[in-house]
Design a protein around this motif. Structure first.
Motif, PDB file in Angstrom:
ATOM      1  N   UNK A  37       0.824  -1.211   0.000  1.00 27.78           N
ATOM      2  CA  UNK A  37       0.000   0.000   0.000  1.00 27.78           C
ATOM      3  C   UNK A  37       0.859   1.261   0.000  1.00 27.78           C
ATOM      4  N   UNK A  38       1.987   1.193   0.708  1.00 31.48           N
ATOM      5  CA  UNK A  38       2.831   2.377   0.850  1.00 31.48           C
ATOM      6  C   UNK A  38       3.737   2.599  -0.358  1.00 31.48           C
ATOM      7  N   UNK A  39       4.061   1.536  -1.087  1.00 34.58           N
ATOM      8  CA  UNK A  39       5.028   1.676  -2.163  1.00 34.58           C
ATOM      9  C   UNK A  39       4.577   2.627  -3.257  1.00 34.58           C
ATOM     10  N   UNK A  40       3.319   2.644  -3.686  1.00 39.34           N
ATOM     11  CA  UNK A  40       2.923   3.642  -4.676  1.00 39.34           C
ATOM     12  C   UNK A  40       3.115   5.054  -4.158  1.00 39.34           C
ATOM     13  N   UNK A  41       2.824   5.282  -2.867  1.00 33.33           N
ATOM     14  CA  UNK A  41       2.978   6.622  -2.294  1.00 33.33           C
ATOM     15  C   UNK A  41       4.446   7.028  -2.326  1.00 33.33           C
ATOM     16  N   UNK A  42       5.336   6.057  -2.017  1.00 32.98           N
ATOM     17  CA  UNK A  42       6.757   6.359  -2.056  1.00 32.98           C
ATOM     18  C   UNK A  42       7.177   6.745  -3.458  1.00 32.98           C
ATOM     19  N   UNK A  43       6.622   6.057  -4.457  1.00 35.09           N
ATOM     20  CA  UNK A  43       6.964   6.384  -5.831  1.00 35.09           C
ATOM     21  C   UNK A  43       6.509   7.783  -6.185  1.00 35.09           C
ATOM     22  N   UNK A  44       5.288   8.125  -5.745  1.00 32.09           N
ATOM     23  CA  UNK A  44       4.755   9.459  -6.012  1.00 32.09           C
ATOM     24  C   UNK A  44       5.621  10.514  -5.350  1.00 32.09           C
ATOM     25  N   UNK A  45       6.003  10.241  -4.077  1.00 33.72           N
ATOM     26  CA  UNK A  45       6.845  11.200  -3.367  1.00 33.72           C
ATOM     27  C   UNK A  45       8.184  11.365  -4.072  1.00 33.72           C
ATOM     28  N   UNK A  46       8.715  10.224  -4.560  1.00 37.53           N
ATOM     29  CA  UNK A  46       9.994  10.294  -5.253  1.00 37.53           C
ATOM     30  C   UNK A  46       9.896  11.108  -6.524  1.00 37.53           C
ATOM     31  N   UNK A  47       8.816  10.911  -7.279  1.00 41.49           N
ATOM     32  CA  UNK A  47       8.602  11.667  -8.506  1.00 41.49           C
ATOM     33  C   UNK A  47       8.433  13.148  -8.194  1.00 41.49           C
ATOM     34  N   UNK A  48       7.651  13.419  -7.125  1.00 42.82           N
ATOM     35  CA  UNK A  48       7.425  14.812  -6.751  1.00 42.82           C
ATOM     36  C   UNK A  48       8.725  15.485  -6.363  1.00 42.82           C
ATOM     37  N   UNK A  49       9.575  14.713  -5.634  1.00 40.60           N
ATOM     38  CA  UNK A  49      10.843  15.284  -5.203  1.00 40.60           C
ATOM     39  C   UNK A  49      11.726  15.598  -6.393  1.00 40.60           C
ATOM     40  N   UNK A  50      11.794  14.681  -7.363  1.00 38.61           N
ATOM     41  CA  UNK A  50      12.632  14.917  -8.532  1.00 38.61           C
ATOM     42  C   UNK A  50      12.071  16.020  -9.405  1.00 38.61           C
ATOM     43  N   UNK A  51      10.757  16.236  -9.341  1.00 39.26           N
ATOM     44  CA  UNK A  51      10.129  17.259 -10.173  1.00 39.26           C
ATOM     45  C   UNK A  51      10.310  18.648  -9.608  1.00 39.26           C
ATOM     46  N   UNK A  52      10.853  18.783  -8.395  1.00 36.37           N
ATOM     47  CA  UNK A  52      11.038  20.095  -7.800  1.00 36.37           C
ATOM     48  C   UNK A  52      12.230  20.832  -8.397  1.00 36.37           C
ATOM     49  N   UNK A  53      13.054  20.117  -9.141  1.00 41.50           N
ATOM     50  CA  UNK A  53      14.220  20.710  -9.784  1.00 41.50           C
ATOM     51  C   UNK A  53      14.176  20.407 -11.274  1.00 41.50           C
ATOM     52  N   UNK A  54      14.813  21.285 -12.048  1.00 44.79           N
ATOM     53  CA  UNK A  54      14.976  21.013 -13.465  1.00 44.79           C
ATOM     54  C   UNK A  54      16.356  21.476 -13.885  1.00 44.79           C
ATOM     55  N   UNK A  55      16.900  20.845 -14.885  1.00 42.02           N
ATOM     56  CA  UNK A  55      18.245  21.166 -15.352  1.00 42.02           C
ATOM     57  C   UNK A  55      18.189  22.313 -16.347  1.00 42.02           C
ATOM     58  N   UNK A  56      18.963  23.341 -16.083  1.00 42.71           N
ATOM     59  CA  UNK A  56      19.011  24.531 -16.935  1.00 42.71           C
ATOM     60  C   UNK A  56      20.448  24.750 -17.382  1.00 42.71           C
ATOM     61  N   UNK A 107      25.700  23.510 -16.726  1.00 51.08           N
ATOM     62  CA  UNK A 107      24.296  23.265 -16.443  1.00 51.08           C
ATOM     63  C   UNK A 107      24.094  23.147 -14.936  1.00 51.08           C
ATOM     64  N   UNK A 108      22.899  23.512 -14.510  1.00 56.20           N
ATOM     65  CA  UNK A 108      22.604  23.566 -13.087  1.00 56.20           C
ATOM     66  C   UNK A 108      21.189  23.073 -12.846  1.00 56.20           C
ATOM     67  N   UNK A 109      20.998  22.312 -11.775  1.00 53.79           N
ATOM     68  CA  UNK A 109      19.657  21.918 -11.362  1.00 53.79           C
ATOM     69  C   UNK A 109      19.078  23.041 -10.513  1.00 53.79           C
ATOM     70  N   UNK A 110      18.011  23.648 -11.025  1.00 57.52           N
ATOM     71  CA  UNK A 110      17.423  24.832 -10.396  1.00 57.52           C
ATOM     72  C   UNK A 110      16.046  24.488  -9.836  1.00 57.52           C
ATOM     73  N   UNK A 111      15.713  24.972  -8.641  1.00 60.19           N
ATOM     74  CA  UNK A 111      14.354  24.755  -8.118  1.00 60.19           C
ATOM     75  C   UNK A 111      13.312  25.344  -9.064  1.00 60.19           C
ATOM     76  N   UNK A 112      12.240  24.604  -9.250  1.00 55.32           N
ATOM     77  CA  UNK A 112      11.184  25.095 -10.135  1.00 55.32           C
ATOM     78  C   UNK A 112      10.548  26.353  -9.562  1.00 55.32           C
TER      79      UNK A 112
END
Length: 349
Positions: free
Chosen positions: A39-58, A64-69
């Protein structure tokens, strides 16, 4: 003997039953843990995706630098084009670099027009204080290349650092504006801001055309470091490039394709024009000495009382807000109608 066997058999059955219950209990607990983990593993995946989505490479001029969105604590390290851009985008930084010798006396640049309330000035000239920057805890640092490059590696350890080319002397300064806007995720807002500027340029150009302006505009800066020269601004200067866009004529001596050229006081003819914009930085008393020079009084613009002292900052340092301040000066002193800036005054003789 029979009783002993029955007694042993009884204890054996109890022991087997106890073992069965223990195994069942362990299996039940393991099953619950498995279900819980599933039950928890999908939530962990979502959290992981959300965490990686907070930065983008510019990408920028130093890599190049990973900058907060959504950066919340931006440091405009150069305090020039980067600060101008952020203010134009209505995304003020939490701190901005200043030259202490200027800021102590004058504050932030006057063409920022009160938009700097709440921004912490930090002395970063002639070089930044890395310990102070670390204490500020920025989540994004912006700065121009010639200033940031020597300390880029150390700045990058403090926070993601986006580096842009110095826009001074580059008529394509809008490219830098767009790069900074994209870096903070404000490209759409940036295009809107640029469109507003283009519309004003177009309207002002049309108004100048209707008045058949053939007025030659001279732009000079009295270099206070050397009292025997002044500088004339060419086509690649920020103010000069805007005059080019407005198709306002310049004196023949100022039509060169460069930022500026130093000229001795004896060559005052290089400074002459129908209108002179006399750029002043932070030593107005030295400019007074220039206009008291006998050679100065021979200039046509001086004799016609068409010399205007304006702030060097917005004529020299590229940015959208600086561009509007230059257009204010043109509108006020060439068209003769009031603009929105209070950074210029006539030199009454």
């Amino acid at each position: 003997m029979g009783k002993q066997r029955n007694h042993s058999s009884y204890h054996l059955r109890r022991w087997i039953k106890w073992c069965f219950l223990l195994v069942a209990t362990i299996a039940l607990i393991s099953g619950c843990n498995f279900v819980s983990s599933q039950r928890n593993s999908p939530q962990k995946s979502v959290d992981s995706v959300a965490s990686s989505a907070e930065f983008r490479t510019v990408h920028h001029v130093l890599g190049e630098t990973k900058i907060p969105i959504h950066p919340q604590r931006i440091l405009a390290l150069s305090g020039t084009t980067d600060l101008d851009t952020l203010l134009a985008l209505e995304t003020p930084p939490m701190a901005a670099g200043v030259d202490p010798s200027y800021h102590t006396k004058n504050g932030f640049f006057p063409h920022f027009n009160g938009k700097t309330d709440g921004i912490q000035p930090i002395p970063t000239w002639p070089k930044p204080n890395l310990e102070q920057i670390l204490q500020l805890k920025p989540d994004l640092i912006l700065g121009q290349r010639n200033y940031v490059e020597p300390v880029y590696d150390r700045l990058s350890q403090i926070a993601p650092t986006f580096v842009y080319e110095n826009a001074i002397g580059n008529p394509e300064w809008r490219v830098v504006f767009r790069e900074i806007a994209a870096a903070i995720g404000q490209s759409a807002k940036g295009e809107q801001v640029l469109n507003d500027l283009e519309q004003r340029l177009s309207q002002l150009k049309e108004a100048l055309s209707k008045q058949n302006h053939e007025t030659e505009i001279s732009v000079i800066f009295y270099w206070t470091e050397n009292r025997y020269v002044y500088s004339i601004f060419g086509k690649r200067s920020f103010g000069g490039s805007l005059l080019e866009e407005l198709e306002l004529p310049r004196p023949s001596a100022q039509r060169f394709d460069a930022l500026s050229q130093d000229v001795s006081l004896e060559l005052t003819s290089y400074a002459d024009g129908d209108i002179i914009f006399l750029l002043n930085y932070s030593e107005p008393e030295e400019v007074e000495k220039l206009i008291e020079n006998p050679l100065w009084s021979q200039l046509k613009a001086v004799q016609n009382n068409r010399v205007y002292r304006v702030n060097n900052i917005h004529w020299y340092t590229p940015g959208v807000l600086a561009a509007h301040a230059v257009l204010d000066d043109v509108e006020r002193y060439v068209l003769g109608r009031s603009g929105s800036s209070d950074g210029a005054r006539s030199l009454e003789r």
